[in-house]
Design an enzyme around this catalytic site. Structure first.
Site, PDB file in Angstrom:
ATOM      1  N   TYR A 168      63.622  20.669  36.060  1.00 29.28           N
ATOM      2  CA  TYR A 168      62.695  19.542  36.120  1.00 29.28           C
ATOM      3  C   TYR A 168      62.038  19.318  34.745  1.00 29.28           C
ATOM      4  O   TYR A 168      61.990  18.205  34.244  1.00 29.28           O
ATOM      5  CB  TYR A 168      61.631  19.832  37.179  1.00 29.28           C
ATOM      6  CG  TYR A 168      60.546  18.780  37.272  1.00 29.28           C
ATOM      7  CD1 TYR A 168      60.712  17.662  38.088  1.00 29.28           C
ATOM      8  CD2 TYR A 168      59.365  18.905  36.542  1.00 29.28           C
ATOM      9  CE1 TYR A 168      59.722  16.701  38.169  1.00 29.28           C
ATOM     10  CE2 TYR A 168      58.382  17.943  36.614  1.00 29.28           C
ATOM     11  CZ  TYR A 168      58.551  16.841  37.434  1.00 29.28           C
ATOM     12  OH  TYR A 168      57.583  15.889  37.503  1.00 29.28           O
ATOM     13  N   LEU A 214      34.612   3.654  61.281  1.00 26.81           N
ATOM     14  CA  LEU A 214      35.066   3.941  62.651  1.00 26.81           C
ATOM     15  C   LEU A 214      33.880   4.308  63.526  1.00 26.81           C
ATOM     16  O   LEU A 214      32.930   4.934  63.055  1.00 26.81           O
ATOM     17  CB  LEU A 214      36.034   5.128  62.653  1.00 26.81           C
ATOM     18  CG  LEU A 214      37.432   4.921  62.074  1.00 26.81           C
ATOM     19  CD1 LEU A 214      38.142   6.261  61.934  1.00 26.81           C
ATOM     20  CD2 LEU A 214      38.248   3.990  62.959  1.00 26.81           C
ATOM     21  N   LYS A 216      41.764  13.407  61.191  1.00 31.74           N
ATOM     22  CA  LYS A 216      40.784  12.664  60.389  1.00 31.74           C
ATOM     23  C   LYS A 216      40.471  13.509  59.164  1.00 31.74           C
ATOM     24  O   LYS A 216      39.848  14.566  59.262  1.00 31.74           O
ATOM     25  CB  LYS A 216      39.516  12.379  61.192  1.00 31.74           C
ATOM     26  CG  LYS A 216      38.529  11.529  60.422  1.00 31.74           C
ATOM     27  CD  LYS A 216      37.403  11.056  61.322  1.00 31.74           C
ATOM     28  CE  LYS A 216      36.462  10.073  60.651  1.00 31.74           C
ATOM     29  NZ  LYS A 216      36.023  10.400  59.322  1.00 31.74           N
ATOM     30  N   CYS A 230      27.035  45.389  36.475  1.00 31.37           N
ATOM     31  CA  CYS A 230      26.679  46.800  36.335  1.00 31.37           C
ATOM     32  C   CYS A 230      27.606  47.397  35.272  1.00 31.37           C
ATOM     33  O   CYS A 230      28.819  47.254  35.349  1.00 31.37           O
ATOM     34  CB  CYS A 230      26.866  47.520  37.671  1.00 31.37           C
ATOM     35  SG  CYS A 230      26.812  49.310  37.484  1.00 31.37           S
ATOM     36  N   GLU A 276      43.332   8.574  52.295  1.00 30.75           N
ATOM     37  CA  GLU A 276      42.220   9.439  51.930  1.00 30.75           C
ATOM     38  C   GLU A 276      42.604  10.321  50.746  1.00 30.75           C
ATOM     39  O   GLU A 276      43.678  10.925  50.742  1.00 30.75           O
ATOM     40  CB  GLU A 276      41.915  10.317  53.160  1.00 30.75           C
ATOM     41  CG  GLU A 276      40.514  10.800  53.261  1.00 30.75           C
ATOM     42  CD  GLU A 276      39.521   9.729  53.717  1.00 30.75           C
ATOM     43  OE1 GLU A 276      39.921   8.558  53.932  1.00 30.75           O
ATOM     44  OE2 GLU A 276      38.336  10.062  53.834  1.00 30.75           O
TER      45      GLU A 276
HETATM   46  S1  IVH Z   1      41.464   4.610  60.103  1.00 27.53           S
HETATM   47  C1  IVH Z   1      39.747   0.360  60.303  1.00 27.53           C
HETATM   48  N1  IVH Z   1      42.520   7.043  60.000  1.00 27.53           N
HETATM   49  O1  IVH Z   1      37.423   8.066  57.980  1.00 27.53           O
HETATM   50  C2  IVH Z   1      40.256   1.763  60.413  1.00 27.53           C
HETATM   51  N2  IVH Z   1      40.493   6.674  58.810  1.00 27.53           N
HETATM   52  O2  IVH Z   1      34.941   7.428  59.343  1.00 27.53           O
HETATM   53  C3  IVH Z   1      39.759   2.599  59.360  1.00 27.53           C
HETATM   54  N3  IVH Z   1      39.676   8.644  57.600  1.00 27.53           N
HETATM   55  O3  IVH Z   1      36.783   5.131  56.169  1.00 27.53           O
HETATM   56  C4  IVH Z   1      40.003   4.004  59.352  1.00 27.53           C
HETATM   57  N4  IVH Z   1      41.307  10.000  58.161  1.00 27.53           N
HETATM   58  O4  IVH Z   1      38.118   6.986  54.996  1.00 27.53           O
HETATM   59  C5  IVH Z   1      41.500   6.253  59.604  1.00 27.53           C
HETATM   60  N5  IVH Z   1      43.600   9.102  59.999  1.00 27.53           N
HETATM   61  C6  IVH Z   1      42.581   8.326  59.592  1.00 27.53           C
HETATM   62  C7  IVH Z   1      41.556   8.800  58.752  1.00 27.53           C
HETATM   63  C8  IVH Z   1      40.518   7.941  58.390  1.00 27.53           C
HETATM   64  C9  IVH Z   1      40.186   9.871  57.480  1.00 27.53           C
HETATM   65  C10 IVH Z   1      38.397   8.185  56.987  1.00 27.53           C
HETATM   66  C11 IVH Z   1      38.496   6.829  56.326  1.00 27.53           C
HETATM   67  C12 IVH Z   1      37.467   5.977  57.038  1.00 27.53           C
HETATM   68  C13 IVH Z   1      36.561   7.003  57.642  1.00 27.53           C
HETATM   69  C14 IVH Z   1      35.831   6.476  58.851  1.00 27.53           C
END
Ligand code: IVH
Length: 609
Positions: free
Chosen positions: A38, A85, A116, A419, A171
């Site tokens: 690589y 959310l 999440k 120490c 994210e």
């Molecule tokens: S969907 C309109 N999916 O959580 C739908 N969000 O608390 C928007 N996040 O702003 C979000 N993992 O930054 C979605 N699998 C996931 C996620 C996710 C992390 C974050 C995201 C969002 C926040 C909301």
């Protein structure tokens, strides 16, 4: 001089290959070629681009190094708002939101469940397959342009595998392992560590100097899209497509019933610590995209998705006192004794204050109410005191002027207190405790208390003596019986057959944790090859820098360490290497983290079945 056609073709070919190898390495965690191969391709591409700068394009794999510092991040309006959310904090709330959705749709629907990720959200805008802009969420309507920073993240493709125009949302995260490493680096410099992986990811992304971002091991994981040139029928289909385009995506779970949602919630929360990234919950989305418009949005969140949050990893509690612990290298660490508090399923009664400098920066006092966090297997940390809750009864923490264990002289070394007594018994007992850890020799029954006793009674004078302990000696120790002495001897005997990476980890070489030990074992395969390797050979391993390489070489050239290792082998320690299904210790096997793993092909992790 016009660029010769063969050069143009070679450059294109090199870029294509590097992109493919990057994808396998960073996204799939499944390298296709050796590091040397690589590096050679990359070197050739850099050489050609140097010779013909007119060939450099922003999507070339060489263009990830970071740009000169900026004064501010320009504002950018999102073409489609990046909403938040609604949260469900327990099973009851999950049920309520689920029922609301089913009532609105008027029939049963399929759900796509994703982890999440606890990080910082980012939108990547691609035009004809090329990354043109990266924008943070901001207030959901207007975000900040962080393009130069995002370009340094290896899992952000600069060019997609198809020439499509699409806004990809996801994210920015840092793995728990890299979070730990980054914090260790900060602590060693006397800087306050990040409170959690989310702050570490956000803080690293939002650097005005993108060269700093480039040094931070960030990842980008996809969860959604904004404007898109491709139509998708289902969220799960979108995720599959995103992976084909070159992104890292979570492995979703598609379910049809409330029972399955709740079952997944229980299962993922229980398995949370096995995940390589910090999760703060799971996101449940209606899978059919046509239904999204039908369900619509409230002012801040969609009605077709919600977050089912796991238990918080931060709590408040009181500092009852501070003890000073002497470690393997003589470093004296302040540890806060806390009023026990339950955080994410574990009771926390102690938290490290890292070193004298950080202790001063935190400004905590005995009696303070403090915020404590525990992210996964990371040691509990004190984030800050809540000054508003002070009563005036709090006491300043006194910094010792002699070793709390041997009374020896102390000195400051950078931010640390150390120490200076070479034969301080605390150093040896800390080394024994480390050697016996689960990730090292895994000797059950050899914890802090017994390690101290063994040193105090003169049964262990050198770390290797652990492997020559006899039942007759042990049973005379306070708290030991015939049975427990026998059990410990047996546990030591069983532990003697040890995999190379665990053995390296057990040695306690400064800067060599589990991950580095594994890299070393993979590369050198035998103990003697490692012991005789040069600094240069070590630095050829991706992930090992000059400081760590130096520390390893220094460790193995120290006669005392070589003698200890020799003695261990004489006492029957047997070091082996090779992936195997069944480990030497009953009940332990290699398992893939499976369903919960964000990347299905990621490396095997060790766990207990
Ligand atoms: S969907 C309109 N999916 O959580 C739908 N969000 O608390 C928007 N996040 O702003 C979000 N993992 O930054 C979605 N699998 C996931 C996620 C996710 C992390 C974050 C995201 C969002 C926040 C909301």
């Amino acid at each position: 001089m016009p660029v010769p056609k063969e050069v143009m073709e070679e450059v294109e070919k090199l870029r294509e290959l590097i992109r493919k190898y990057d994808y396998y390495y960073y996204v799939l965690n499944n390298p296709l070629v050796s590091d040397a191969e690589y590096d050679e391709l990359k070197r050739r591409l850099i050489e050609l681009e140097r010779k013909y700068p007119e060939l450099i394009t922003p999507d070339s794999p060489t263009q990830r190094v970071g740009a000169p510092p900026r004064k501010e991040f320009p504002n950018v309006q999102h073409s489609i708002p990046m909403l938040s959310l609604d949260d469900a904090r327990n099973e009851e709330e999950i049920r309520e939101i689920y029922e609301r959705i089913i009532k609105l749709v008027g029939r049963n629907v399929e759900f796509c469940i994703e982890p999440k990720f606890d990080g910082s959200s980012l939108e990547l805008i691609y035009e004809n397959g090329v990354l043109v802009r990266a924008v943070t969420r901001g207030d959901g309507y207007v975000g900040e342009d962080v393009t130069p920073n995002a370009r340094t993240i290896r899992t952000v493709p600069l060019r997609l595998f198809e020439d499509v125009s699409i806004e990809i949302r996801g994210e920015v995260v840092i793995s728990k392992e890299n979070f730990k490493k980054l914090n260790e680096e900060l602590i060693n410099k006397g800087e306050k560590p990040f409170a959690n992986p989310r702050n570490a990811a956000a803080g690293s992304l939002m650097q005005l100097d993108s060269r700093i971002t480039a040094q931070r091991p960030l990842d980008f994981i996809v969860w959604g899209f904004g404007k898109s040139g491709i139509k998708f029928a289902k969220q799960s289909e979108f995720l599959k497509k995103a992976e084909e385009l070159g992104f890292k995506v979570p492995k979703p779970k598609v379910v049809k019933t409330l029972e399955e949602i709740i079952e997944t919630y229980r299962e993922w929360e229980k398995e949370r610590d096995r995940y390589i990234y910090e999760l703060d919950g799971m996101v449940v989305k209606v899978n059919e995209i046509e239904l999204w418009e039908k369900l619509g949005y409230t002012a801040r969140a969609p009605r077709w998705a919600f977050a089912a949050k796991f238990k918080p990893r931060e709590k408040t509690t009181k500092i009852l006192g501070v003890v000073w612990q002497v470690g393997r290298t003589g470093i004296i660490t302040p540890v806060a004794e806390l009023q026990p508090v339950e955080i994410g399923g574990a009771t926390v009664s102690r938290a490290t204050l890292h070193n004298v400098e950080i202790l001063k920066k935190l400004g905590v006092r005995i009696g303070d109410t403090v915020v404590v966090s525990r992210a996964g297997d990371v040691i509990p940390q004190i984030i800050k005191p809540i000054e508003e809750l002070r009563t005036g009864q709090e006491r300043e923490i006194e910094i010792p002027n002699k070793c709390p264990v041997c009374g020896g002289e102390v000195a400051t070394e950078g931010p640390f207190l150390k120490c200076l007594n070479l034969s301080c018994p605390a150093k040896l007992s800390a080394s024994i405790k480390h050697l016996a850890r689960r990730e090292a020799f895994d000797i059950e029954g050899l914890g802090e208390k017994t390690s101290k006793l063994l040193v105090e009674r003169g049964l262990v004078k050198d770390i290797a003596d652990v492997f020559n302990l006899r039942k007759e000696d042990l049973k005379r120790l306070p708290g030991f019986s015939d049975v427990s002495a026998e059990q410990l001897v047996l546990a030591i005997e069983r532990a003697k057959k040890i995999r190379l990476d665990r053995f390296i980890h057990a040695l306690g070489i400064p800067g060599v944790g589990e991950a580095t030990a594994r890299l070393l074992a993979e590369k050198f395969k035998t103990l003697s090859a490692l012991m005789n390797a040069s600094k240069f050979e070590m630095m050829r391993i991706r992930g090992i820098g000059p400081e760590t390489a130096d520390a390893i070489v220094k460790f193995f050239s120290d006669e005392r360490n070589r003698n200890s290792i020799k003695k261990m082998l004489e006492y029957g320690v047997e070091v082996y290497w090779g992936e195997e299904k069944k480990g030497p210790l009953s009940g332990k096997v290699f398992v893939f983290t499976g369903e919960l793993d964000c990347c299905p092909r990621s490396k095997a992790k060790e766990g207990i079945l």
